[in-house]
Structure formats: structure tokens, C-alpha cells
Design a protein around this motif. Sequence first.
Motif, PDB file in Angstrom:
ATOM      1  N   UNK A 113       0.601   8.629  -7.470  1.00 30.51           N
ATOM      2  CA  UNK A 113       1.692   8.782  -7.997  1.00 30.51           C
ATOM      3  C   UNK A 113       2.064   7.129  -7.685  1.00 30.51           C
ATOM      4  N   UNK A 114       1.112   5.969  -7.033  1.00 30.47           N
ATOM      5  CA  UNK A 114       1.543   4.414  -6.759  1.00 30.47           C
ATOM      6  C   UNK A 114       0.975   3.782  -8.016  1.00 30.47           C
ATOM      7  N   UNK A 115       0.837   4.294  -9.212  1.00 27.64           N
ATOM      8  CA  UNK A 115       0.902   3.882 -10.131  1.00 27.64           C
ATOM      9  C   UNK A 115      -0.216   2.517 -10.289  1.00 27.64           C
ATOM     10  N   UNK A 129       0.859  -1.100  -0.200  1.00 30.52           N
ATOM     11  CA  UNK A 129      -0.275  -0.870  -0.082  1.00 30.52           C
ATOM     12  C   UNK A 129       1.103   1.549   0.098  1.00 30.52           C
ATOM     13  N   UNK A 130       2.106   1.450   0.523  1.00 27.00           N
ATOM     14  CA  UNK A 130       2.998   2.395   0.336  1.00 27.00           C
ATOM     15  C   UNK A 130       3.882   2.077  -0.205  1.00 27.00           C
ATOM     16  N   UNK A 131       4.736   3.715  -0.268  1.00 23.59           N
ATOM     17  CA  UNK A 131       5.978   3.034  -1.328  1.00 23.59           C
ATOM     18  C   UNK A 131       7.020   2.677  -0.802  1.00 23.59           C
ATOM     19  N   UNK A 132       8.292   2.746  -1.266  1.00 21.15           N
ATOM     20  CA  UNK A 132       9.292   1.955  -0.632  1.00 21.15           C
ATOM     21  C   UNK A 132      10.440   1.964  -0.941  1.00 21.15           C
ATOM     22  N   UNK A 133      11.108   2.291   0.079  1.00 19.36           N
ATOM     23  CA  UNK A 133      12.591   3.098  -0.064  1.00 19.36           C
ATOM     24  C   UNK A 133      13.859   1.951   0.110  1.00 19.36           C
TER      25      UNK A 133
END
Length: 472
Positions: free
Chosen positions: A359-361, A102-106
Motif C-alpha cells: 500500500x506504500x506505492x 518509510x511509513x505512512x503519515x496521518x
Amino acid sequence: MTNHTDVLIVGAGPTGLALGIDLARRGVDALVVEKADALFPGSRGKGIQPRTMEVFDDLGVIDEILAKGGAYPTGAVWKDGRKVGEHRMFEPSETDPDTPYGTPWMVPQWRTQEILFARLTELGGTVAFGREVTGFTQDETGVTVEFASGTTVRTRYLVAADGGRSLVRRTLGIGMTGETVDPNPMLVADVRITGLDRDNVHVFPPHGDVGFLAVFPLSGTEDFQVIAQFPEGTDIDLSLDGIRGTVAARTHLAPEDVTELRWASDFRPRAALADRFRAGRVFLAGDAAHVHSPAGGQGLNTSVQDAYNLGWKLGAVLREGAPESLLDTYEEERLPNAADMLGISTQVHRGEVQRGKATQQLGLGYRNRSLAVDTRTNLPEDEDVLRAGDRAPDRTIDGVRLFDTFRGPHWTLLALDTKPPTAVGDAVRVVEGPAVETYGTGLFLVRPDGYVGWAGTTEDGLAEYAERYGLR
């Protein structure tokens, strides 16, 4: 290095490596060539969006990506040596049964590339380093690629994943339409720093003529990434002393608190889109096809999506008897999507759009394209209703997780509260189950890249679709 291959990929960045993995698992003879002597050493593309994490799940690298990265920390805003506020990089988002990530990963780009490279090697794929492409010619049956060493390789298809200054694109004479997103040059550097915690992204707002500076703790490493904006026309000093001076001038840290410089680069934020993504037997992917501002975290992600779209299509043509015309759908599908993401990247850079759902595509798809066939009638007008061309969401049906079923280089047919047809062959994995939320009732043929290709309430038209793409 071999003198013949089915697919030659120029560039061992995330695009080229992801494409190499997808082709290797399909049994396609592919070779990745890289001008440099090693993988890219910097952290520039560090944000992995949720849709790309789903792709990495399918490609067999998600466990390493999760282990070697971390969620984006909350931003700590500094002024005069004190933390004075918080800044969230992304709008809050929720996971649900449709969306496992569910969230971006760095993850630093160099680490992502190491993970992809290891997976490619595990699958028997090859990267030839120190191999500079100097030119090529193509004819009706293939492409002859020339190297600085004087050698040549004959390939059936050539893929340019060689970056924004792509030699392949320039050789083809394909132009790029673009704009300067921001006239102010930027610094990006990987450094070791003392005096800052690793629990926050440290944000130092602009003041006077001095632009902003941000310091990101890079998950899974001891490094920090420094990003700094400079006035237009500045000649940025990329040396250790130069970066020490920049950090000391804009923060409460002393120059010696920057203890080590590991990599540094400068750039001018711009957005550009290639006029075409294909010329004969040559395809453009990644930065060779589109160049983004890094603000929206879309460049690497859009590039991996290019590879994921092109890989199964090349595999279908080369190994499964699909018609060559299938390759035309690569440009048809990817060019508009890249254009959309370029717009979002630019809007994020200019503060017009927040990082979040846009922005999550996860919402990108291929509705109304030639591969999207929906035979259902009287569908509601609601945009959220699943249609052919949409991303196939995750769910659990009778204890079986759909993403586990989708994983692999095959098509999947979902028969939900509907009798499965006999119109598809062994190349398609069939899953039966009751109707589920999001999908509802009917037949859904899911492409190898996780998008619904065909949908219907009966099997009428399914056999023709399956035959068209080599599934019977």
C-alpha cells in the motif's frame, strides 16, 4: 475570472491543487475552479503514503506536511470499557538509503488541502471558488467550458478533478466499471471527544448486529475522526445527537463526551474505474477516474500520483515543444496503476491483504510502457534490478543526495562510473559519480516525476530519446 487559459482544472481537492502546483512551477497558465465556496472541510483522506510524501517533497510542501501531521498511533482494542489488546494499522517497515519516508503519515484531508492551496498561491496560481461547471464543448484547438453564471472560459486542455460523481466524465459519456466492496454503509465524522487519550487509535470491535467503530486522534488538531460501520440499509443520522448515540451505544463513553461535531458524511464502500482517462483534450484524474474503498488509504494517494504524472507532460507539450503524443502516455501509464491500487484497496477492506509494502506505492512504476526504454543487455532476471520505468530511488553520491538533485521540474541524467554524454541539452541536469548500490553502473535518464525513462551502458539511443521528448 480569466476567459482564457492553457489548462483549466475542475475541482480544488488534492488532485486539482497538486496539478495546479506542478503546472504553476513550470510556468503554465492554469486555472483551478471549484464549485464550492471554500476548500473541503473534512478529514476523509487522511493517510499520506511514502511515495506521495516523496511527491510532496518535490512539490515543496513536505516540511508543512511533516509539521502538521504525525505517524499513525498503535491501535488500542477496547471491550467492556477496558483496553484488551493492540492493533497495528500497518505492517512494520524500515527506512533505508533508497527511501527517505518509510511509513505512512496521518494528515487530515482539509489540512493537506490548506497546505497545497498555500503553495499554489505562493507560486502565483489561482483557485476560483463558487464556479460551477455546467458543460463544455471541444474542438481541434481547445475546449470551451460553460459555467452556471453564464460565463465561458476557453482552454487548451481541460482536466476533470471533480470527484466520483464527475460532471465532466458524465458529459463525456465515459462509463465506470465497478463493484460494491461492502454493502454496509459507513459513517465518517470529525468530532471533539473527552475521555479518550490521543496516544492511540481506539478500536471498538463489532458485536452482534453492531458494526465496528474506530476513533482516530487527528495529528496537529484537537479533533478525532470517528469511523463506524452500520447494517445494510441503515439510514445514518449525521447530526450531533445521532453521532453521540452511535458512540455511546458502541463504547464506554457517554453521549455528552462527544462535545462538538465539525463535519460528517456517510458512504457505501465501492470500487470503480473509468473506462478511459482521456477523451481528446479532456483528461480524468483522481476520483473522477477511480473510486476506492478508504480501507487501504489509496484514494488520495493514487489521485496525487495522477496529477504528478499529468503535470510534467502537459508542461512539456505546452512549454518545451514536446509532441502532443506524449499526452497519450498519461492513460497508458495511469489507468493500469489505478486498476492495481483499486484491487489492493478492495483486498485490504476485505482483510485479504495487510497494509504495508503493497500500500506504500513505492513499488509502482511504468515498466514496459512506451516511455520506458532500456538499452542494456544481459540484465539479471531478478525483479529487484532497477529498470527503465521504475521509481528512481534516493541515494547519496559524493555527498549529493539524489532527491535534492531531482527536485524541480527538470529531467536528470545520472552518469555512474560512466562518462557523461553530450547528447542532452540544457533542459537536463547531469550528475556524475561512482557506481552505487541499486543503480549500479551506467546512464540513467530520470523523468521529472522521478521515474527512470531511459537507461543504458552507453549513450547509444539517448539522443533520439531526448529529442523525442523536447530535451534537445
